[in-house]
Enzyme design. Structure first.
Site, PDB file in Angstrom:
ATOM      1  CB  CYS A  42     -58.203 -41.935 -26.065  1.00 54.90           C
ATOM      2  SG  CYS A  42     -58.242 -43.034 -24.652  1.00 54.90           S
ATOM      3  CB  THR A  44     -56.828 -40.452 -22.141  1.00 57.32           C
ATOM      4  OG1 THR A  44     -57.023 -41.756 -21.593  1.00 57.32           O
ATOM      5  CG2 THR A  44     -55.681 -39.756 -21.442  1.00 57.32           C
ATOM      6  CG  HIS A  47     -60.408 -37.578 -18.562  1.00 54.51           C
ATOM      7  ND1 HIS A  47     -61.328 -37.316 -17.567  1.00 54.51           N
ATOM      8  CD2 HIS A  47     -60.579 -38.875 -18.902  1.00 54.51           C
ATOM      9  CE1 HIS A  47     -62.015 -38.422 -17.306  1.00 54.51           C
ATOM     10  NE2 HIS A  47     -61.589 -39.391 -18.115  1.00 54.51           N
ATOM     11  CG  HIS A  67     -52.925 -42.344 -26.211  1.00 54.87           C
ATOM     12  ND1 HIS A  67     -53.681 -41.369 -25.598  1.00 54.87           N
ATOM     13  CD2 HIS A  67     -53.679 -43.461 -26.165  1.00 54.87           C
ATOM     14  CE1 HIS A  67     -54.819 -41.878 -25.190  1.00 54.87           C
ATOM     15  NE2 HIS A  67     -54.861 -43.156 -25.525  1.00 54.87           N
ATOM     16  CB  ILE A 179     -62.888 -50.050 -24.007  1.00 60.26           C
ATOM     17  CG1 ILE A 179     -61.970 -48.916 -24.526  1.00 60.26           C
ATOM     18  CG2 ILE A 179     -62.038 -51.224 -23.516  1.00 60.26           C
ATOM     19  CD1 ILE A 179     -60.979 -48.387 -23.524  1.00 60.26           C
ATOM     20  CG  ASP A 199     -73.910 -47.844 -21.439  1.00 64.58           C
ATOM     21  OD1 ASP A 199     -74.431 -46.801 -20.983  1.00 64.58           O
ATOM     22  OD2 ASP A 199     -72.731 -47.895 -21.796  1.00 64.58           O
ATOM     23  NE  ARG A 204     -70.730 -44.607 -26.021  1.00 65.74           N
ATOM     24  CZ  ARG A 204     -69.701 -44.072 -25.404  1.00 65.74           C
ATOM     25  NH1 ARG A 204     -69.573 -44.209 -24.110  1.00 65.74           N
ATOM     26  NH2 ARG A 204     -68.799 -43.417 -26.093  1.00 65.74           N
ATOM     27  CG  LEU A 266     -60.063 -51.235 -18.894  1.00 68.38           C
ATOM     28  CD1 LEU A 266     -58.654 -51.750 -19.142  1.00 68.38           C
ATOM     29  CD2 LEU A 266     -60.766 -51.021 -20.221  1.00 68.38           C
ATOM     30  CB  VAL A 290     -57.128 -54.814 -16.736  1.00 64.32           C
ATOM     31  CG1 VAL A 290     -56.459 -54.840 -18.103  1.00 64.32           C
ATOM     32  CG2 VAL A 290     -57.610 -56.202 -16.356  1.00 64.32           C
ATOM     33  CE1 TYR A 291     -52.585 -47.273 -16.907  1.00 66.49           C
ATOM     34  CE2 TYR A 291     -50.403 -48.279 -16.930  1.00 66.49           C
ATOM     35  CZ  TYR A 291     -51.226 -47.178 -17.130  1.00 66.49           C
ATOM     36  OH  TYR A 291     -50.683 -46.009 -17.562  1.00 66.49           O
TER      37      TYR A 291
HETATM   38  P1  NAD Z   1     -66.750 -44.644 -21.888  1.00 62.16           P
HETATM   39  O1  NAD Z   1     -66.812 -43.607 -20.830  1.00 62.16           O
HETATM   40  O2  NAD Z   1     -66.913 -44.254 -23.307  1.00 62.16           O
HETATM   41  O3  NAD Z   1     -67.834 -45.784 -21.568  1.00 62.16           O
HETATM   42  C1  NAD Z   1     -68.318 -46.079 -20.308  1.00 62.16           C
HETATM   43  C2  NAD Z   1     -69.783 -46.470 -20.448  1.00 62.16           C
HETATM   44  O4  NAD Z   1     -70.284 -46.888 -19.171  1.00 62.16           O
HETATM   45  C3  NAD Z   1     -70.681 -45.315 -20.920  1.00 62.16           C
HETATM   46  O5  NAD Z   1     -71.346 -45.662 -22.131  1.00 62.16           O
HETATM   47  C4  NAD Z   1     -71.656 -45.138 -19.746  1.00 62.16           C
HETATM   48  O6  NAD Z   1     -72.956 -44.758 -20.167  1.00 62.16           O
HETATM   49  C5  NAD Z   1     -71.636 -46.543 -19.137  1.00 62.16           C
HETATM   50  N1  NAD Z   1     -72.233 -46.626 -17.798  1.00 62.16           N
HETATM   51  C6  NAD Z   1     -72.404 -45.635 -16.880  1.00 62.16           C
HETATM   52  N2  NAD Z   1     -73.081 -46.111 -15.814  1.00 62.16           N
HETATM   53  C7  NAD Z   1     -73.328 -47.416 -16.045  1.00 62.16           C
HETATM   54  C8  NAD Z   1     -73.966 -48.444 -15.312  1.00 62.16           C
HETATM   55  N3  NAD Z   1     -74.515 -48.215 -14.097  1.00 62.16           N
HETATM   56  N4  NAD Z   1     -74.045 -49.688 -15.846  1.00 62.16           N
HETATM   57  C9  NAD Z   1     -73.515 -49.938 -17.070  1.00 62.16           C
HETATM   58  N5  NAD Z   1     -72.878 -48.989 -17.815  1.00 62.16           N
HETATM   59  C10 NAD Z   1     -72.786 -47.750 -17.307  1.00 62.16           C
HETATM   60  O7  NAD Z   1     -65.366 -45.401 -21.673  1.00 62.16           O
HETATM   61  P2  NAD Z   1     -64.396 -46.252 -22.638  1.00 62.16           P
HETATM   62  O8  NAD Z   1     -63.531 -45.328 -23.420  1.00 62.16           O
HETATM   63  O9  NAD Z   1     -65.134 -47.321 -23.345  1.00 62.16           O
HETATM   64  O10 NAD Z   1     -63.495 -46.879 -21.485  1.00 62.16           O
HETATM   65  C11 NAD Z   1     -64.074 -47.773 -20.533  1.00 62.16           C
HETATM   66  C12 NAD Z   1     -63.530 -47.542 -19.141  1.00 62.16           C
HETATM   67  O11 NAD Z   1     -62.167 -47.980 -19.097  1.00 62.16           O
HETATM   68  C13 NAD Z   1     -63.505 -46.082 -18.667  1.00 62.16           C
HETATM   69  O12 NAD Z   1     -63.791 -46.070 -17.269  1.00 62.16           O
HETATM   70  C14 NAD Z   1     -62.063 -45.664 -18.908  1.00 62.16           C
HETATM   71  O13 NAD Z   1     -61.668 -44.628 -18.030  1.00 62.16           O
HETATM   72  C15 NAD Z   1     -61.341 -46.941 -18.584  1.00 62.16           C
HETATM   73  N6  NAD Z   1     -60.028 -47.140 -19.211  1.00 62.16           N
HETATM   74  C16 NAD Z   1     -59.094 -47.764 -18.459  1.00 62.16           C
HETATM   75  C17 NAD Z   1     -57.860 -48.060 -19.000  1.00 62.16           C
HETATM   76  C18 NAD Z   1     -56.870 -48.803 -18.180  1.00 62.16           C
HETATM   77  O14 NAD Z   1     -55.726 -48.931 -18.621  1.00 62.16           O
HETATM   78  N7  NAD Z   1     -57.281 -49.334 -17.027  1.00 62.16           N
HETATM   79  C19 NAD Z   1     -57.558 -47.688 -20.331  1.00 62.16           C
HETATM   80  C20 NAD Z   1     -58.551 -47.053 -21.089  1.00 62.16           C
HETATM   81  C21 NAD Z   1     -59.794 -46.787 -20.519  1.00 62.16           C
HETATM   82 ZN    ZN Z   2     -56.519 -44.515 -25.638  1.00 59.96          ZN
END
Ligand code: NAD
Ligand code: ZN
Length: 345
Positions: A42, A44, A47, A67, A179, A199, A204, A266, A290-291
């Site tokens: 993930c 996460t 990070h 996880h 996601i 994106d 991607r 999200l 959304v969490y």
């Molecule tokens: P990821 O970092 O793999 O994907 C994010 C995408 O956004 C990347 O491909 C990036 O190039 C793109 N991006 C950057 N700038 C952009 C722009 N100006 N316009 C359009 N796209 C742009 O993340 P992921 O694993 O798919 O997760 C999506 C998001 O959700 C992340 O921010 C993550 O931290 C978050 N998240 C939140 C929860 C929650 O519970 N709220 C849970 C999981 C992940």
């Molecule tokens: Zn996860």
């Protein structure tokens, strides 16, 4: 079973994860022991690997990370009913409390005392995982272990996508990470008209187009308004799913939404970021944060949709044996992968 297992852990407060031998967890009366077959990496976990400021603040050391998992039950606590040894399963990684108002109202995903496996508690990047039986989600035969291992992020996508009615609506998804791509597939599955995903990373967007019937838009090169005109959209998108955490993406979403449009957020911005609230007010936009996943309604819906033809397998771009985990993390850290799945069998 020997009482030692392989596990991927943060053993020192610095970048990296290390393969260790750890004792197989001892379960309590309300727990089960799960033999892990497949795990997903993930954002996460990245990070945590990178040991950024959030990870340093949040993650205790040492800790077994991870996880996103699928496996099978090999031991059952004495109070546990309704589960059997050999049952294939995934599970909710948020360990909820039972004391808060929200939890007692059955809104488990809103419990403020929640602790995450692989973040605050020992995780799933291991041959065996101890999990409260409450958190177990049995897998039907139609869902194999590699799909089982990505149900956690698919759940984020489903939770976000089902936040608003999408039937016949035009949907804008910002961020074609794993996601965002899965949310696009869900939006199509439930009957959205146009699904546009943006994106700035072409790899991607190409992946998004392979996985789901969507319109990919590279906002670094293409004008979103022109795309809308090409789709004969007149008043803007009805629903926005923000899945990038990027401020410009949110601005662009607000700009391109219909009056009275709805946004589910999200994506997690890296820190405080400026928002033009007056535009949101004047456009009468509804925003929902959304969490995680709704426990267990999101699980129910996503399993039902997978059984009913939702296909997200294409989002898995890399598969490695767990001994090659460094390659898996490199693929994720490269920023162009979809989901990366590690095999523990
Ligand atoms: P990821 O970092 O793999 O994907 C994010 C995408 O956004 C990347 O491909 C990036 O190039 C793109 N991006 C950057 N700038 C952009 C722009 N100006 N316009 C359009 N796209 C742009 O993340 P992921 O694993 O798919 O997760 C999506 C998001 O959700 C992340 O921010 C993550 O931290 C978050 N998240 C939140 C929860 C929650 O519970 N709220 C849970 C999981 C992940
Ligand atoms: Zn996860």
């Amino acid at each position: 079973m020997t009482n030692q297992m392989k596990a991927l852990a943060k053993t020192k407060p610095e970048p990296g994860l290390w393969m260790i031998h750890a004792p197989v967890p001892e379960i309590g009366p309300d727990d089960v022991l799960i033999k892990i077959n497949k795990t997903g990496i993930c954002g996460t976990d990245i990070h945590i690997w990178n040991w950024d400021a959030w990870a340093e603040r949040t993650v205790p050391v040492p800790l077994i990370t991870g996880h996103e998992f699928a496996g099978e039950i090999v031991e059952i606590g004495r109070n546990v009913e309704g589960l059997e040894i050999g049952q294939r399963c995934s599970g909710e990684g948020h360990l909820i409390g039972k004391k808060s108002r929200q939890s007692r109202a059955g809104k488990f995903h809103l419990d403020p005392a929640t602790r995450g496996i692989g973040v605050n508690e020992q995780g799933a990047f291991a041959q065996y995982l101890k999990l409260p039986a409450f958190n177990v989600v049995p897998l039907p035969d139609a869902i194999d272990d590699e799909i089982g291992a990505i149900l956690d992020p698919l759940g984020n996508a489903v939770h976000t996508a089902l936040s608003f009615d999408l039937v016949g609506e035009d949907v804008l998804i910002t961020g074609a990470g794993p996601i965002g791509i899965m949310a696009a597939a869900v939006a199509r599955h439930v009957g959205a008209r146009h699904v546009v995903i943006t994106d700035i990373n072409q790899d991607r967007l190409d992946l998004a187009a392979r996985v789901a019937d969507v319109v990919p838009v590279n906002v670094a090169r293409q004008d979103l308004k022109e795309v809308e005109t090409g789709l004969r959209m007149k008043e803007g998108f009805d629903v926005g799913l923000e899945m990038s955490g990027n401020q410009q993406a949110l601005d662009q979403m607000v700009e391109n939404l219909v009056m009275g449009g709805r946004i589910a957020l999200l994506g997690i911005p890296p820190g405080k970021s400026p928002v033009d609230w007056s535009r949101i007010v004047f456009k009468a936009i509804t925003i929902k944060g959304v969490y995680g996943r709704e426990i267990f309604e999101t699980w129910y819906k996503m399993i039902a949709m997978l059984e009913n033809g939702l296909d997200v397998r294409g989002v898995i771009t890399h598969r490695f044996k767990v001994d090659d985990f460094v390659q898996g993390f490199d693929a994720m850290r490269g920023g162009s992968s979809g989901k990366v799945v590690l095999d523990w069998t």
